[in-house]
Design an enzyme around this catalytic site. Sequence first.
Site, short mmCIF file in Angstrom:
data_model
loop_
_atom_site.label_atom_id
_atom_site.label_comp_id
_atom_site.label_asym_id
_atom_site.label_seq_id
_atom_site.Cartn_x
_atom_site.Cartn_y
_atom_site.Cartn_z
N VAL A 70 -20.04 -5.60 -4.26
CA VAL A 70 -19.07 -5.47 -3.10
C VAL A 70 -19.49 -3.62 -2.31
CG1 VAL A 70 -18.61 -7.91 -3.04
CG2 VAL A 70 -17.24 -5.55 -3.26
N TYR A 72 -3.40 -1.53 -7.52
CA TYR A 72 -3.26 -2.35 -6.87
C TYR A 72 -2.99 -2.91 -5.81
CZ TYR A 72 -4.03 -7.35 -7.86
OH TYR A 72 -4.22 -8.59 -6.45
#
Length: 248
Positions: A60, A144
């Site tokens: 992506v 993250y």
Amino acid sequence: MARFAGKSALVTGAASGIGRAVAEWLSEEGALHLILVDRDAAALDTLKLRCRVDRIVGDVADEALWDAAALPDLDFAVVNAGIAGAGPIADLDFAEWRRILSVNLDGAFLTMRAAMRAMARRGGAIVAVSSAAGIKAEPGVAAYGASKAALIQLAKVAAKEGAAQGIRVNAIAPAGVETPVWDTVPMFATRAAEIGRDAAFAEMAKLATPMGRYAKPIEIAAQIAFLLSDEAAYMTGAVLISDGGYTL
């Protein structure tokens, strides 16, 4: 109730976990056409759905993938593809930082840009799958957590920009969910090898979550479906926290 009868949707990270559960949920609720994106071609092929399915295999975060993607008459998009990683800031390699940010933020931007372009003339709804890690700070998850916090802000800006075109954009921030992404986290992988995956999930949940369990992917998929649906027609720029009390 076929809430999505005749509708089309884009789902990234659709081969497993939350993305797979969303694809199955939308299909069961009448979706006509799903465009599913993942790097795992074999896992995508195992999805058996009741609607027309177009599969896009790739990263992506690759702009060329989106330049080549056909997204006709798109009604919904679920910006879900993501990867995990851990490590204290002082020990974190820049390459690892970039690896996580590339998929979780760059990939989300490219997905959202493509979806908003496809929806520009007819409107639609987008849900970005963030994380409670983007809201609550914990040691060892700088890359993250930063990527997921930035995704929340990206969704809010997209909501303001898309409102005039009839595009709603919301985010969901789950905490622990029993998905394969945990297998890439060394701490979990080690414990799962010792006592089994189910027991490892239960052990972590009891320590971290007031409700004492992690969510199943289907539970998060149901909440994403709500945010996409007309039942949430007056919601945009919102962040739905689904965390079993983790952020309290």
